[in-house]
Design a protein around this motif. Structure first.
Motif, short mmCIF file in Angstrom:
data_model
loop_
_atom_site.label_atom_id
_atom_site.label_comp_id
_atom_site.label_asym_id
_atom_site.label_seq_id
_atom_site.Cartn_x
_atom_site.Cartn_y
_atom_site.Cartn_z
N ILE A 67 37.65 42.03 37.39
CA ILE A 67 37.78 42.98 36.27
C ILE A 67 36.72 44.08 36.39
CG2 ILE A 67 37.32 43.18 33.77
CD1 ILE A 67 40.11 42.35 34.26
N ILE A 68 35.53 43.71 36.82
CA ILE A 68 34.42 44.67 36.91
C ILE A 68 34.53 45.54 38.16
CG2 ILE A 68 31.91 44.88 37.16
CD1 ILE A 68 31.72 42.21 35.57
N ILE A 69 34.83 44.93 39.30
CA ILE A 69 34.71 45.61 40.59
C ILE A 69 35.97 46.36 41.01
CG2 ILE A 69 34.40 45.20 43.07
CD1 ILE A 69 32.45 43.01 42.36
N THR A 70 37.13 45.77 40.82
CA THR A 70 38.35 46.34 41.42
C THR A 70 38.83 47.57 40.67
OG1 THR A 70 39.79 44.89 40.14
CG2 THR A 70 39.09 44.11 42.30
N PHE A 71 39.57 48.39 41.41
CA PHE A 71 40.11 49.61 40.84
C PHE A 71 41.38 49.34 40.03
CE2 PHE A 71 38.14 51.26 44.87
CZ PHE A 71 37.06 51.85 44.24
N ASP A 72 42.22 48.46 40.55
CA ASP A 72 43.51 48.19 39.92
C ASP A 72 43.35 47.07 38.89
OD1 ASP A 72 46.14 47.89 39.23
OD2 ASP A 72 46.88 47.73 41.30
N LYS A 73 43.21 47.46 37.63
CA LYS A 73 43.02 46.48 36.56
C LYS A 73 44.29 45.68 36.29
CE LYS A 73 38.88 47.95 36.00
NZ LYS A 73 37.91 47.42 36.92
N GLU A 74 45.43 46.26 36.59
CA GLU A 74 46.68 45.54 36.41
C GLU A 74 46.80 44.38 37.40
OE1 GLU A 74 51.38 46.68 35.75
OE2 GLU A 74 49.96 48.23 36.34
N ALA A 75 46.36 44.59 38.63
CA ALA A 75 46.36 43.52 39.63
C ALA A 75 45.34 42.45 39.25
CB ALA A 75 46.04 44.08 41.02
N ALA A 76 44.18 42.87 38.73
CA ALA A 76 43.18 41.90 38.28
C ALA A 76 43.73 41.08 37.12
CB ALA A 76 41.89 42.62 37.88
#
Length: 179
Positions: A67-76
């Motif tokens: 949630i913090i690091i990745t760009f794609d919040k939908e994938a997270a």
């Protein structure tokens, strides 16, 4: 039971690999469903090598970091709501003796997670584009999409089984020889 340094090291390596796949979901947006599924498969290694509670700890760590690091919040979010915990829960579900009951529990869990994912995505994150896409399919569009998702879930579940058996038969003996 393995010693604590082995568990921490393996958990760190698998967490890093999971985060790399989650990070790639932001770099290659077309794979925003496939890459969280692969990250979930990686968590099975922890469940096999150490135990399922340790795999859940790794899942929680990867979920918070994704949630913090990745760009794609939908994938997270799809990783957190389904792909991260299902491969671990599957070990418990597989212990149900009746195959039909096992299948019902799997589909029930999947549908609850996917419907919850949809509502969180639309109403909490405000991605109303999903609702507009369902309008293109007509009145029964959401049911058709859920049916397709259930079919894809069946394929994913079979893939998890193949990956688990392949890991036990081919990869695990190689690791056991080197220790």
């Amino acid at each position: 039971m393995r010693d604590i340094s082995y568990r921490v090291a393996l958990g760190g390596i698998v967490s890093a690999l999971c985060l790399v796949t989650m990070f790639l979901a932001g770099v290659i947006p077309a794979l925003y469903l496939l890459l969280p599924g692969i990250a979930g498969i990686l968590l099975m290694i922890i469940a096999v090598e150490v135990n399922t509670p340790w795999a859940f700890l790794t899942y929680i760590a990867v979920s918070m970091l994704s949630i913090i690091i990745t760009f794609d919040k939908e994938a997270a979010l799809i990783f957190i709501m389904f792909f991260g915990h299902y491969p671990i829960l599957r070990f418990y579900i597989q212990k149900i003796p009746l195959r039909v009951a096992r299948l019902i529990v799997k589909f029930l869990l999947f549908n609850i997670c996917i419907i919850a994912y949809f509502y969180v995505t639309v109403y909490i994150f405000g991605l109303d584009e999903m609702l507009e896409e369902f309008d293109d399919f007509g009145r029964y569009g959401s049911y058709i999409m859920l049916g397709i998702a259930n079919f894809i879930f069946l394929i994913y579940d079979l893939d998890l089984d193949l990956m688990y058996r392949g890991y036990l038969k081919r990869i695990l003996p190689i690791f056991r020889k080197k220790r």
